[in-house]
Design a protein around this motif. Structure first.
Motif, PDB file in Angstrom:
ATOM      1  N   GLN A  83       3.469   8.290  -8.041  1.00  0.00           N
ATOM      2  CA  GLN A  83       2.871   7.484  -9.097  1.00  0.00           C
ATOM      3  C   GLN A  83       1.953   8.456 -10.088  1.00  0.00           C
ATOM      4  O   GLN A  83       2.093   8.341 -11.138  1.00  0.00           O
ATOM      5  CB  GLN A  83       1.888   6.526  -8.312  1.00  0.00           C
ATOM      6  CG  GLN A  83       1.181   5.678  -9.046  1.00  0.00           C
ATOM      7  CD  GLN A  83       0.098   4.556  -8.346  1.00  0.00           C
ATOM      8  OE1 GLN A  83      -0.142   4.886  -7.371  1.00  0.00           O
ATOM      9  NE2 GLN A  83      -0.045   3.332  -9.212  1.00  0.00           N
ATOM     10  N   LEU A  84       1.072   9.354  -9.511  1.00  0.00           N
ATOM     11  CA  LEU A  84       0.389  10.273  -9.898  1.00  0.00           C
ATOM     12  C   LEU A  84       1.346  11.157 -11.225  1.00  0.00           C
ATOM     13  O   LEU A  84       1.094  11.368 -12.347  1.00  0.00           O
ATOM     14  CB  LEU A  84      -0.378  11.258  -9.034  1.00  0.00           C
ATOM     15  CG  LEU A  84      -1.370  12.226  -9.989  1.00  0.00           C
ATOM     16  CD1 LEU A  84      -2.270  11.557 -10.771  1.00  0.00           C
ATOM     17  CD2 LEU A  84      -1.937  13.121  -8.902  1.00  0.00           C
ATOM     18  N   ARG A  98       2.010   7.713  -3.545  1.00  0.00           N
ATOM     19  CA  ARG A  98       0.883   8.208  -4.372  1.00  0.00           C
ATOM     20  C   ARG A  98       1.337   9.422  -5.381  1.00  0.00           C
ATOM     21  O   ARG A  98       0.674   9.571  -6.323  1.00  0.00           O
ATOM     22  CB  ARG A  98      -0.254   8.725  -3.594  1.00  0.00           C
ATOM     23  CG  ARG A  98      -1.074   7.451  -2.997  1.00  0.00           C
ATOM     24  CD  ARG A  98      -2.582   7.619  -2.666  1.00  0.00           C
ATOM     25  NE  ARG A  98      -2.488   8.564  -1.475  1.00  0.00           N
ATOM     26  CZ  ARG A  98      -2.211   8.187  -0.059  1.00  0.00           C
ATOM     27  NH1 ARG A  98      -2.377   6.985   0.295  1.00  0.00           N
ATOM     28  NH2 ARG A  98      -2.329   9.088   0.923  1.00  0.00           N
ATOM     29  N   ARG A  99       1.978  10.602  -4.695  1.00  0.00           N
ATOM     30  CA  ARG A  99       2.328  11.767  -5.473  1.00  0.00           C
ATOM     31  C   ARG A  99       3.351  11.195  -6.483  1.00  0.00           C
ATOM     32  O   ARG A  99       3.050  11.823  -7.673  1.00  0.00           O
ATOM     33  CB  ARG A  99       3.260  12.624  -4.498  1.00  0.00           C
ATOM     34  CG  ARG A  99       2.227  13.337  -3.363  1.00  0.00           C
ATOM     35  CD  ARG A  99       2.996  14.012  -2.468  1.00  0.00           C
ATOM     36  NE  ARG A  99       2.390  14.530  -1.367  1.00  0.00           N
ATOM     37  CZ  ARG A  99       2.857  15.152  -0.304  1.00  0.00           C
ATOM     38  NH1 ARG A  99       4.274  15.373  -0.114  1.00  0.00           N
ATOM     39  NH2 ARG A  99       2.015  15.402   0.858  1.00  0.00           N
ATOM     40  N   THR A 150      -7.278  11.769  -9.775  1.00  0.00           N
ATOM     41  CA  THR A 150      -6.412  10.910 -10.779  1.00  0.00           C
ATOM     42  C   THR A 150      -5.983  11.457 -11.954  1.00  0.00           C
ATOM     43  O   THR A 150      -6.029  12.843 -11.939  1.00  0.00           O
ATOM     44  CB  THR A 150      -7.678   9.927 -11.183  1.00  0.00           C
ATOM     45  OG1 THR A 150      -8.446  10.608 -12.035  1.00  0.00           O
ATOM     46  CG2 THR A 150      -8.374   9.127 -10.051  1.00  0.00           C
ATOM     47  N   GLY A 190      -6.720  12.883  -3.562  1.00  0.00           N
ATOM     48  CA  GLY A 190      -7.133  11.624  -4.231  1.00  0.00           C
ATOM     49  C   GLY A 190      -7.576  11.735  -5.629  1.00  0.00           C
ATOM     50  O   GLY A 190      -8.485  11.291  -6.213  1.00  0.00           O
ATOM     51  N   ALA A 206      -2.845  15.487  -5.337  1.00  0.00           N
ATOM     52  CA  ALA A 206      -2.699  13.751  -5.089  1.00  0.00           C
ATOM     53  C   ALA A 206      -3.314  13.506  -3.776  1.00  0.00           C
ATOM     54  O   ALA A 206      -3.550  12.458  -3.723  1.00  0.00           O
ATOM     55  CB  ALA A 206      -1.021  13.667  -5.325  1.00  0.00           C
ATOM     56  N   ASP A 207      -2.748  14.302  -2.783  1.00  0.00           N
ATOM     57  CA  ASP A 207      -3.053  14.092  -1.392  1.00  0.00           C
ATOM     58  C   ASP A 207      -4.919  14.062  -1.158  1.00  0.00           C
ATOM     59  O   ASP A 207      -5.508  13.426  -0.442  1.00  0.00           O
ATOM     60  CB  ASP A 207      -2.734  15.007  -0.416  1.00  0.00           C
ATOM     61  CG  ASP A 207      -1.154  14.982  -0.333  1.00  0.00           C
ATOM     62  OD1 ASP A 207      -0.453  13.792  -0.654  1.00  0.00           O
ATOM     63  OD2 ASP A 207      -0.568  15.866   0.055  1.00  0.00           O
ATOM     64  N   LYS A 242       0.749  -1.238   0.073  1.00  0.00           N
ATOM     65  CA  LYS A 242      -0.137   0.123   0.076  1.00  0.00           C
ATOM     66  C   LYS A 242       0.766   1.102   0.014  1.00  0.00           C
ATOM     67  O   LYS A 242       1.616   1.277   0.656  1.00  0.00           O
ATOM     68  CB  LYS A 242      -0.960  -0.022   1.126  1.00  0.00           C
ATOM     69  CG  LYS A 242      -1.793   1.051   1.166  1.00  0.00           C
ATOM     70  CD  LYS A 242      -2.898   1.024   2.499  1.00  0.00           C
ATOM     71  CE  LYS A 242      -3.942   2.123   2.420  1.00  0.00           C
ATOM     72  NZ  LYS A 242      -5.002   2.051   3.531  1.00  0.00           N
ATOM     73  N   LEU A 243       0.642   2.190  -1.083  1.00  0.00           N
ATOM     74  CA  LEU A 243       1.472   3.202  -1.048  1.00  0.00           C
ATOM     75  C   LEU A 243       0.990   4.205   0.068  1.00  0.00           C
ATOM     76  O   LEU A 243      -0.355   4.433   0.266  1.00  0.00           O
ATOM     77  CB  LEU A 243       1.096   4.029  -2.564  1.00  0.00           C
ATOM     78  CG  LEU A 243       1.782   3.002  -3.546  1.00  0.00           C
ATOM     79  CD1 LEU A 243       1.314   3.813  -5.026  1.00  0.00           C
ATOM     80  CD2 LEU A 243       3.044   2.911  -3.467  1.00  0.00           C
ATOM     81  N   ASN A 244       2.046   5.168   0.501  1.00  0.00           N
ATOM     82  CA  ASN A 244       1.706   6.060   1.452  1.00  0.00           C
ATOM     83  C   ASN A 244       1.408   7.276   0.581  1.00  0.00           C
ATOM     84  O   ASN A 244       1.343   7.355  -0.581  1.00  0.00           O
ATOM     85  CB  ASN A 244       2.931   6.411   2.425  1.00  0.00           C
ATOM     86  CG  ASN A 244       4.363   6.444   1.652  1.00  0.00           C
ATOM     87  OD1 ASN A 244       4.215   6.741   0.501  1.00  0.00           O
ATOM     88  ND2 ASN A 244       5.297   6.396   2.394  1.00  0.00           N
ATOM     89  N   ALA A 245       1.434   8.587   1.454  1.00  0.00           N
ATOM     90  CA  ALA A 245       1.285   9.836   0.590  1.00  0.00           C
ATOM     91  C   ALA A 245       2.420  10.077  -0.514  1.00  0.00           C
ATOM     92  O   ALA A 245       1.982  10.494  -1.559  1.00  0.00           O
ATOM     93  CB  ALA A 245       1.212  10.894   1.747  1.00  0.00           C
TER      94      ALA A 245
END
Length: 453
Positions: free
Chosen positions: A253-254, A250-251, A286, A284, A281-282, A244-247
């Motif tokens: 990855q986006l 996710r940044r 896409t 949510g 990104a934080d 599971k990615l953290n914050a």
């Protein structure tokens, strides 16, 4: 799969040969519609296999869409974008190179594949595989009584189906689902074809071919271990859960998704873009929602600082689109808007780049100077070149421009139009090539390009 060739009831009624000439095997000239996904495209491939009306013009090689063609099509349906290398298909399907080329040609001639960019070899960069678009021929829509409508994104979009074609569509969907299902991995086998075993297999209640009985060496467990079992038994393997990615993850990855999808971000660094989009990104967002916000405003021809330009476009977006419903409405507008479609096809690095070949550059300069010399008024000095263009040089220049157009590059023609005007460009390259290049540059969708040819 059965060895006999099944047929469809609609095929007997239509009996129209399914063959697309070479000139219509390009996205700009195809009469079919673009398939939205690989599964829908495989239904059309299965229909062409069952319809059995495809007939090639050659007298050698495969003469119909058979089981090998279906194997090649399944691998193509799993690729997005569909840019398969011949060597890759040879390695995966265990086929010869010539066989793969035959069946790729069959799919193109049947109207199921169209070129978006033809493979070529670039000096210093190696070979590039051809990129195809999944297309569904118009004969498929007619045979299955499908109702389509005009769509900017897919040329024609499926709107409904008549009752007469529902049974056949269910059959094709079941066949495509079965082909797309990945086969199970077989257990490893030894050199003799038998599964390796570390110990002789015990077969109680049945005789064996071994001269020595395996039961003689078997010992019964002690009674103290019958209830609790063996303490030293190996523990069962635990399935590893997805990470599971953290914050921060996710940044990044986006940011990576944006760099892959937005043309003017290709040279940007992932950590820098991740820092720019950290707020969205934080929240949510896409990648599709971020791209919709970027294209909300008019596009810019040249972007000098991608990170700064992106930050300017996202300023205030988090406050204006604070709910998922608002963002979904923006994404819907971006998909259906012609202005947004045209913005996705803008060349951000400039209208034209000079050709790499010095010979082509010299021919372009000579052609422009020759036209300028022929139209110059009396008493006006004209730039002179080494020599005027001969017929052979003019033919080479036209062939070079035509090959560049087939690869999707219209810069050689459009730069001449911008510099000398359309009349002079038509004198050099021909009216047909100039018209097609201008339509390809200014079209807002693939439908307009195909309709104009």
């Amino acid at each position: 799969m059965p060895t006999t060739q099944p047929t469809l009831p609609e095929a007997a009624a239509a009996a129209i040969p399914l063959h697309v000439p070479t000139a219509h095997q390009w996205l700009s000239s195809t009469t079919g519609r673009i398939a939205p996904d690989g599964y829908s495209w495989m239904q059309a491939v299965c229909w062409a296999h069952l319809d059995n009306t495809y007939r090639p013009n050659r007298g050698h090689g495969p003469q119909h869409i058979g089981n090998t063609t279906l194997r090649v099509a399944v691998e193509l349906a799993r690729l997005a974008p569909c840019r398969p290398g011949v060597d890759y298909l040879v390695r995966v399907l265990k086929l010869s190179k010539r066989t793969v080329q035959y069946h790729l040609g069959i799919l193109r001639e049947a109207g199921l594949l169209t070129y978006q960019a033809k493979g070529t070899r670039v000096r210093g960069e190696g070979g590039r595989a051809s990129e195809f678009i999944w297309t569904i021929p118009a004969a498929f829509d007619t045979a299955l009584h499908l109702i389509t409508r005009v769509c900017d994104r897919y040329i024609r979009a499926l709107q409904g189906i008549a009752d007469a074609g529902r049974a056949t569509m269910k059959r094709l969907a079941k066949m495509a689902r079965k082909l797309m299902r990945r086969p199970r991995r077989s257990r490893p086998t030894g050199p003799s074809g038998k599964r390796p075993s570390s110990a002789p297999r015990c077969t109680p209640m049945e005789g064996g071919s071994s001269t020595s009985s395996s039961a003689a060496t078997t010992t019964s467990p002690s009674e103290s271990k019958l209830e609790t079992g063996n303490r030293h038994a190996p523990a069962p393997k635990k399935t590893r859960k997805a990470r599971k990615l953290n914050a921060v993850g996710r940044r990044h990855q986006l940011a990576y998704e944006l760099i892959q999808q937005v043309p003017w971000l290709h040279r940007a660094a992932v950590p820098r873009i991740a820092w720019v989009i950290q707020d969205v990104a934080d929240a949510g967002w896409t990648a599709e929602e971020v791209i919709a916000v970027i294209n909300e405003q008019a596009p810019t021809r040249t972007v000098h600082r991608p990170s700064g330009f992106l930050a300017r476009r996202l300023a205030g977006a988090l406050r204006r689109f604070d709910t998922p419903a608002k963002r979904q409405a923006l994404v819907t507008w971006w998909r259906d808007s012609r202005e947004a479609e045209r913005a996705r096809h803008v060349e951000w690095e400039g209208a034209w780049q000079a050709p790499r070949s010095r010979a082509v550059t010299r021919l372009v300069r000579q052609a422009i100077n020759a036209v300028r010399h022929s139209d110059a008024p009396a008493g006006r000095p004209v730039e002179q070149d080494d020599q005027a263009l001969t017929d052979d040089q003019l033919q080479v220049l036209r062939e070079t421009a035509h090959q560049a157009f087939l690869a999707g590059d219209t810069g050689l023609v459009t730069s001449t139009v911008a510099f000398r005007g359309r009349v002079e460009a038509e004198r050099i390259y021909g009216a047909e090539l100039v018209g097609r290049a201008l339509r390809l540059r200014s079209a807002s969708s693939h439908l307009k390009v195909g309709a104009g040819l």
